[in-house]
Design a protein around this motif. Sequence first.
Motif, PDB file in Angstrom:
ATOM      1  N   GLU A 101       9.608  -9.979  -1.720  1.00 27.71           N
ATOM      2  CA  GLU A 101       8.804  -9.332  -2.741  1.00 27.71           C
ATOM      3  C   GLU A 101       8.242  -8.014  -2.227  1.00 27.71           C
ATOM      4  O   GLU A 101       7.952  -7.849  -1.056  1.00 27.71           O
ATOM      5  CB  GLU A 101       7.670 -10.259  -3.180  1.00 27.71           C
ATOM      6  N   SER A 102       8.036  -7.039  -3.151  1.00 23.97           N
ATOM      7  CA  SER A 102       7.543  -5.721  -2.773  1.00 23.97           C
ATOM      8  C   SER A 102       6.663  -5.163  -3.858  1.00 23.97           C
ATOM      9  O   SER A 102       6.852  -5.434  -5.021  1.00 23.97           O
ATOM     10  CB  SER A 102       8.715  -4.766  -2.529  1.00 23.97           C
ATOM     11  N   THR A 103       5.662  -4.347  -3.459  1.00 21.40           N
ATOM     12  CA  THR A 103       4.775  -3.773  -4.465  1.00 21.40           C
ATOM     13  C   THR A 103       4.388  -2.338  -4.179  1.00 21.40           C
ATOM     14  O   THR A 103       4.670  -1.449  -4.950  1.00 21.40           O
ATOM     15  CB  THR A 103       3.469  -4.599  -4.594  1.00 21.40           C
TER      16      THR A 103
ATOM     17  N   GLY B 141       2.710 -14.700  -4.097  1.00 21.75           N
ATOM     18  CA  GLY B 141       3.493 -13.860  -3.201  1.00 21.75           C
ATOM     19  C   GLY B 141       3.268 -12.379  -3.444  1.00 21.75           C
ATOM     20  O   GLY B 141       3.170 -11.582  -2.515  1.00 21.75           O
ATOM     21  N   ASN B 142       3.158 -12.009  -4.706  1.00 21.60           N
ATOM     22  CA  ASN B 142       2.979 -10.603  -5.055  1.00 21.60           C
ATOM     23  C   ASN B 142       1.635 -10.079  -4.575  1.00 21.60           C
ATOM     24  O   ASN B 142       1.520  -8.964  -4.054  1.00 21.60           O
ATOM     25  CB  ASN B 142       3.102 -10.440  -6.578  1.00 21.60           C
ATOM     26  N   GLU B 143       0.593 -10.872  -4.734  1.00 24.49           N
ATOM     27  CA  GLU B 143      -0.729 -10.465  -4.282  1.00 24.49           C
ATOM     28  C   GLU B 143      -0.769 -10.363  -2.754  1.00 24.49           C
ATOM     29  O   GLU B 143      -1.422  -9.485  -2.197  1.00 24.49           O
ATOM     30  CB  GLU B 143      -1.790 -11.460  -4.775  1.00 24.49           C
TER      31      GLU B 143
ATOM     32  N   VAL C 239       1.794  -9.601  -0.753  1.00 21.10           N
ATOM     33  CA  VAL C 239       2.506  -8.387  -0.369  1.00 21.10           C
ATOM     34  C   VAL C 239       1.632  -7.159  -0.601  1.00 21.10           C
ATOM     35  O   VAL C 239       1.623  -6.214   0.192  1.00 21.10           O
ATOM     36  CB  VAL C 239       3.827  -8.279  -1.162  1.00 21.10           C
ATOM     37  N   ASP C 240       0.883  -7.162  -1.690  1.00 20.77           N
ATOM     38  CA  ASP C 240      -0.003  -6.044  -2.005  1.00 20.77           C
ATOM     39  C   ASP C 240      -1.055  -5.878  -0.915  1.00 20.77           C
ATOM     40  O   ASP C 240      -1.364  -4.766  -0.481  1.00 20.77           O
ATOM     41  CB  ASP C 240      -0.669  -6.285  -3.356  1.00 20.77           C
ATOM     42  N   ALA C 241      -1.605  -6.996  -0.457  1.00 19.87           N
ATOM     43  CA  ALA C 241      -2.618  -6.947   0.607  1.00 19.87           C
ATOM     44  C   ALA C 241      -2.012  -6.428   1.911  1.00 19.87           C
ATOM     45  O   ALA C 241      -2.621  -5.624   2.622  1.00 19.87           O
ATOM     46  CB  ALA C 241      -3.217  -8.334   0.811  1.00 19.87           C
ATOM     47  N   ILE C 242      -0.794  -6.872   2.232  1.00 21.17           N
ATOM     48  CA  ILE C 242      -0.127  -6.418   3.457  1.00 21.17           C
ATOM     49  C   ILE C 242       0.162  -4.924   3.385  1.00 21.17           C
ATOM     50  O   ILE C 242      -0.003  -4.183   4.363  1.00 21.17           O
ATOM     51  CB  ILE C 242       1.176  -7.220   3.683  1.00 21.17           C
ATOM     52  N   ALA C 243       0.593  -4.471   2.208  1.00 23.58           N
ATOM     53  CA  ALA C 243       0.894  -3.047   2.048  1.00 23.58           C
ATOM     54  C   ALA C 243      -0.348  -2.196   2.239  1.00 23.58           C
ATOM     55  O   ALA C 243      -0.298  -1.111   2.828  1.00 23.58           O
ATOM     56  CB  ALA C 243       1.500  -2.808   0.668  1.00 23.58           C
ATOM     57  N   LYS C 244      -1.495  -2.668   1.745  1.00 26.10           N
ATOM     58  CA  LYS C 244      -2.741  -1.935   1.930  1.00 26.10           C
ATOM     59  C   LYS C 244      -3.109  -1.863   3.414  1.00 26.10           C
ATOM     60  O   LYS C 244      -3.578  -0.831   3.898  1.00 26.10           O
ATOM     61  CB  LYS C 244      -3.862  -2.605   1.142  1.00 26.10           C
ATOM     62  N   GLU C 245      -2.898  -2.967   4.130  1.00 22.79           N
ATOM     63  CA  GLU C 245      -3.181  -2.965   5.565  1.00 22.79           C
ATOM     64  C   GLU C 245      -2.256  -1.985   6.283  1.00 22.79           C
ATOM     65  O   GLU C 245      -2.679  -1.239   7.174  1.00 22.79           O
ATOM     66  CB  GLU C 245      -2.994  -4.373   6.126  1.00 22.79           C
ATOM     67  N   ALA C 246      -0.986  -1.964   5.894  1.00 24.52           N
ATOM     68  CA  ALA C 246      -0.025  -1.074   6.548  1.00 24.52           C
ATOM     69  C   ALA C 246      -0.340   0.387   6.268  1.00 24.52           C
ATOM     70  O   ALA C 246      -0.127   1.256   7.120  1.00 24.52           O
ATOM     71  CB  ALA C 246       1.387  -1.411   6.078  1.00 24.52           C
ATOM     72  N   ALA C 247      -0.846   0.665   5.074  1.00 20.27           N
ATOM     73  CA  ALA C 247      -1.154   2.053   4.720  1.00 20.27           C
ATOM     74  C   ALA C 247      -2.264   2.624   5.585  1.00 20.27           C
ATOM     75  O   ALA C 247      -2.371   3.841   5.744  1.00 20.27           O
ATOM     76  CB  ALA C 247      -1.549   2.127   3.243  1.00 20.27           C
ATOM     77  N   ALA C 248      -3.100   1.749   6.139  1.00 20.36           N
ATOM     78  CA  ALA C 248      -4.202   2.209   6.986  1.00 20.36           C
ATOM     79  C   ALA C 248      -3.764   2.447   8.433  1.00 20.36           C
ATOM     80  O   ALA C 248      -4.521   3.002   9.227  1.00 20.36           O
ATOM     81  CB  ALA C 248      -5.336   1.182   6.953  1.00 20.36           C
ATOM     82  N   LEU C 249      -2.550   2.049   8.797  1.00 26.07           N
ATOM     83  CA  LEU C 249      -2.050   2.228  10.156  1.00 26.07           C
ATOM     84  C   LEU C 249      -1.576   3.665  10.357  1.00 26.07           C
ATOM     85  O   LEU C 249      -1.291   4.376   9.385  1.00 26.07           O
ATOM     86  CB  LEU C 249      -0.886   1.260  10.415  1.00 26.07           C
ATOM     87  N   PRO C 250      -1.496   4.124  11.605  1.00 26.33           N
ATOM     88  CA  PRO C 250      -0.968   5.468  11.869  1.00 26.33           C
ATOM     89  C   PRO C 250       0.446   5.603  11.312  1.00 26.33           C
ATOM     90  O   PRO C 250       1.288   4.727  11.516  1.00 26.33           O
ATOM     91  CB  PRO C 250      -0.977   5.560  13.398  1.00 26.33           C
ATOM     92  N   GLN C 251       0.695   6.695  10.602  1.00 24.39           N
ATOM     93  CA  GLN C 251       1.983   6.892   9.950  1.00 24.39           C
ATOM     94  C   GLN C 251       2.863   7.825  10.774  1.00 24.39           C
ATOM     95  O   GLN C 251       2.406   8.847  11.269  1.00 24.39           O
ATOM     96  CB  GLN C 251       1.778   7.479   8.549  1.00 24.39           C
ATOM     97  N   GLN C 252       4.127   7.453  10.915  1.00 19.36           N
ATOM     98  CA  GLN C 252       5.087   8.286  11.635  1.00 19.36           C
ATOM     99  C   GLN C 252       5.779   9.234  10.667  1.00 19.36           C
ATOM    100  O   GLN C 252       5.942   8.928   9.491  1.00 19.36           O
ATOM    101  CB  GLN C 252       6.141   7.411  12.320  1.00 19.36           C
ATOM    102  N   GLY C 253       6.158  10.391  11.183  1.00 18.33           N
ATOM    103  CA  GLY C 253       6.894  11.333  10.353  1.00 18.33           C
ATOM    104  C   GLY C 253       8.290  10.820  10.063  1.00 18.33           C
ATOM    105  O   GLY C 253       8.975  10.300  10.945  1.00 18.33           O
ATOM    106  N   VAL C 254       8.718  10.929   8.814  1.00 20.48           N
ATOM    107  CA  VAL C 254      10.049  10.479   8.419  1.00 20.48           C
ATOM    108  C   VAL C 254      10.729  11.602   7.632  1.00 20.48           C
ATOM    109  O   VAL C 254      10.063  12.423   6.999  1.00 20.48           O
ATOM    110  CB  VAL C 254       9.982   9.200   7.547  1.00 20.48           C
TER     111      VAL C 254
END
Length: 257
Positions: free
Chosen positions: A4-6, A86-88, A90-105
């Motif tokens: 699942e993805s959001t 499951g959807n909720e 994934v949404d929580a995990i995505a929010k946590e990931a967005a707060a991590l340092p982002q690499q250039g792509v």
Amino acid sequence: MKAESTRRPGCDMKTAVRHLLEHPPREQDIIICSDSQASLATLRGGPAAQTSPLGAAIWEHMAALVAGGDRRVHLQWVPSHCELEGNERVDAIAKEAAALPQQGVPVDVRTVYRAASRMARKEAISNWPDGWYRRLMDGHLPAPLASTTPREVAVDVHQLRAGHWSGSAQYLHRIGRNPGRDCAQCNSLTCRAASCRCCGEEEADTPEHILLRCPALMRLRLRHLGNIHPSEEEVRGSGVVAALGAAARYLQSREAT
């Protein structure tokens, strides 16, 4: 098996399919769920319809996933924020990931073009000077006129929106092209030389008067908008502006005759 993805549906879907490639499931049918109808609609067009590297990569991974077997991949839409476990999650995990340092792509040209276009549009709107046009458009860029629109009609539409209509007695008097009996030129909206030639009232025939208040155009506003005293938002459309401008020109010419 479900993946699942959001938050960023395209990237999350690519990650899900790549994970399935690296960890082949035992199930024959794989269901990939997303709450992004736009992403699913784009992927539904097939591999040849993909216009971004992300979409092409997702299709490449899905093709590898079903290669050499009877396995099938289903893309399924699920509503967001409606307490699907499951959807909720994934949404929580995505929010946590967005707060991590982002690499250039790497970013594809189309994405860069759209981002630059959005920034230029936002900057252009923010730089509009205060006045009639800014109030009328309220942060909306006008839609392009149809290619079949006569030039004189297009000119009226743009001038009425801009607030400098060449059919206005007030505007012509202000620039010295419509001298009155007692006043050759002035900026006053109460000057008799600036009075509306459509309705014959004392009010100056500014674009605001023509589009919103002129009594001579009440029937036309009622026909187009269902309201004789519309709001600025209601008269923003090109069709309404063109119709009112053409009617005002006609009434002025009839009055002059």
